[in-house]
Write an enzyme that holds these catalytic residues in place. Sequence first.
Site, PDB file in Angstrom:
ATOM      1  N   PHE A  22       0.810  -1.222   0.000  1.00 32.92           N
ATOM      2  CA  PHE A  22       0.000   0.000   0.000  1.00 32.92           C
ATOM      3  C   PHE A  22       0.839   1.266   0.000  1.00 32.92           C
ATOM      4  O   PHE A  22       0.378   2.329  -0.414  1.00 32.92           O
ATOM      5  CB  PHE A  22      -0.977  -0.004   1.181  1.00 32.92           C
ATOM      6  CG  PHE A  22      -0.406   0.436   2.505  1.00 32.92           C
ATOM      7  CD1 PHE A  22      -0.614   1.722   2.973  1.00 32.92           C
ATOM      8  CD2 PHE A  22       0.301  -0.452   3.296  1.00 32.92           C
ATOM      9  CE1 PHE A  22      -0.113   2.123   4.199  1.00 32.92           C
ATOM     10  CE2 PHE A  22       0.798  -0.062   4.522  1.00 32.92           C
ATOM     11  CZ  PHE A  22       0.604   1.232   4.986  1.00 32.92           C
ATOM     12  N   LYS A  23       2.092   1.159   0.418  1.00 33.20           N
ATOM     13  CA  LYS A  23       2.950   2.351   0.449  1.00 33.20           C
ATOM     14  C   LYS A  23       3.158   2.944  -0.946  1.00 33.20           C
ATOM     15  O   LYS A  23       3.429   4.128  -1.090  1.00 33.20           O
ATOM     16  CB  LYS A  23       4.304   2.008   1.071  1.00 33.20           C
ATOM     17  CG  LYS A  23       4.224   1.312   2.431  1.00 33.20           C
ATOM     18  CD  LYS A  23       3.665   2.209   3.502  1.00 33.20           C
ATOM     19  CE  LYS A  23       3.560   1.497   4.850  1.00 33.20           C
ATOM     20  NZ  LYS A  23       4.820   1.246   5.508  1.00 33.20           N
ATOM     21  N   ASP A  24       3.022   2.109  -2.000  1.00 28.67           N
ATOM     22  CA  ASP A  24       3.192   2.611  -3.370  1.00 28.67           C
ATOM     23  C   ASP A  24       2.195   3.714  -3.697  1.00 28.67           C
ATOM     24  O   ASP A  24       2.493   4.625  -4.472  1.00 28.67           O
ATOM     25  CB  ASP A  24       3.010   1.482  -4.385  1.00 28.67           C
ATOM     26  CG  ASP A  24       4.146   0.474  -4.366  1.00 28.67           C
ATOM     27  OD1 ASP A  24       5.308   0.888  -4.228  1.00 28.67           O
ATOM     28  OD2 ASP A  24       3.863  -0.733  -4.496  1.00 28.67           O
ATOM     29  N   LEU A  32       3.749   6.818  -2.220  1.00 26.43           N
ATOM     30  CA  LEU A  32       5.140   7.134  -2.540  1.00 26.43           C
ATOM     31  C   LEU A  32       5.392   7.309  -4.033  1.00 26.43           C
ATOM     32  O   LEU A  32       6.326   8.020  -4.421  1.00 26.43           O
ATOM     33  CB  LEU A  32       6.052   6.078  -1.938  1.00 26.43           C
ATOM     34  CG  LEU A  32       6.178   6.246  -0.411  1.00 26.43           C
ATOM     35  CD1 LEU A  32       6.753   5.008   0.245  1.00 26.43           C
ATOM     36  CD2 LEU A  32       7.027   7.465  -0.088  1.00 26.43           C
ATOM     37  N   THR A  71       7.749   0.497   3.414  1.00 25.09           N
ATOM     38  CA  THR A  71       8.004   1.891   3.042  1.00 25.09           C
ATOM     39  C   THR A  71       9.303   2.030   2.273  1.00 25.09           C
ATOM     40  O   THR A  71       9.394   2.775   1.295  1.00 25.09           O
ATOM     41  CB  THR A  71       8.042   2.785   4.290  1.00 25.09           C
ATOM     42  OG1 THR A  71       6.732   2.883   4.839  1.00 25.09           O
ATOM     43  CG2 THR A  71       8.517   4.194   3.952  1.00 25.09           C
TER      44      THR A  71
END
Length: 465
Positions: A110-112, A115, A143
């Site tokens: 989910f960090k994509d 970011l 992350t």
Amino acid sequence: MRYISTRGGIAPIAFDQAVMMGLARDGGLLLPERLPSIEPALLNAWQTLSYQNLALEVLSLFTGDLPRADLDDLIDRAYSSFRHPQVTPLRITGDGLYILELFHGPTLAFKDIALQLLGNLFEYELKKSGGFMNIIGATSGDTGSAAIYGVRGRKGINIFILHPHGRTSPIQALQMTTVTDANVFNIAVRGTFDDAQAIVKTLFSDLAFKDKYQLGAINSINWARVLAQVVYYVFAFLKLRKSGVDSVDFSVPTGNFGDIFAGYVAKRLLPEGCINRLILATNANDILSRFVNQGEYSIAGEVVPTSSPSMDIQIASNFERYLYYLLHEDGSSVKAEMESFAATGRMDLARFQEQVQRDFAARAVSEEETIATIRQVYEEYDYLIDPHTAVGVKAAQELKQDRPVVCLATAHPAKFGEAVQKAIGKDVELPPVLAGLSKLESRCSVMDADVEQIRAYVQQHALLG
């Protein structure tokens, strides 16, 4: 829209300054001066939008003077590499539980979602200013790789990522250390994520060092990270609203309080009642669930390694943002509480428990329950989830009331093959993006959890104007 610090020590700044500042110069976290709200009449129009177009509408409420056409382009480029046309598709499992898949980006986490956008924002701002940036971040797992993939090979940016040595999954470590672009520096810290995060915050608090090396933040201390995640809460609610649902809960596996704080912002953004409760799910590292259920925010022993390593955290960096609202947006009170916590490891917030439990329900999920939930979901629905998602699903099953619950699927199960194999008795097939990682060249420096050692390494490899 202007931004202020949770500790009240800076003059209001614009969105672009907030993105580049990361951690506020007084040691606090940045927040908008006021949280906007969406008029109910907008919901009908918004529920037919694509994810990208919805992101444009939501982000525009917060981005101030950033030209709308430029923001539109940044969003389109951020999500062009995602493997699903809806970016964050919603899956039905059964019994009123839904799964929001957040793992269709380049690193399958989910960090994509945040970011990829933040990398574009950094590049956009640096192109305007002609400047440079040295990004320093700590990661408990996902992350780091998402940040690296967001800025690898970009001119004017070097990135230094600290991760706890031996405490991420093997796949998570390889996703970071096999990126050998000249601007990428991986540091494995002998210690925990909390040790790594403390080093990062110390370096950012040294204002002379921060200014000289133009430090940039990619952890969720950067407001833009949280803001990008608000979108998928709104997107999921609108998908269900289209099918006749008018109120929903979300179950969020969380360790650093960033993802669930994005849900809190979405809850405040939408008309009252659209998001009813946020179910806060932790693993054995349960500082946040104890806060909700007992009214005390306190460190209890050492960090416990689990099969959901991205949540193996004792000190939740984003908690300070929620504390700001609990303390009636009084920066001086936040500063006093955080200074007391730094000295004692404890914060007594029982006086706010009624308010907290209107916003959140919480449950800590054991290792045994995590593995059993992976197995149960697979057997009942022929659907495979990773251990972090399993923590959220188990909490949802236990705390569900009379409305649908959307469980956030924060990572692809293949990133945690050992836990999944233990649960279902067979290996997960690796997606092409993960297959063969172990055969690639790897580059990483292993160091003690010593701020001066890390500082010297950054000085040696940093960009300078």
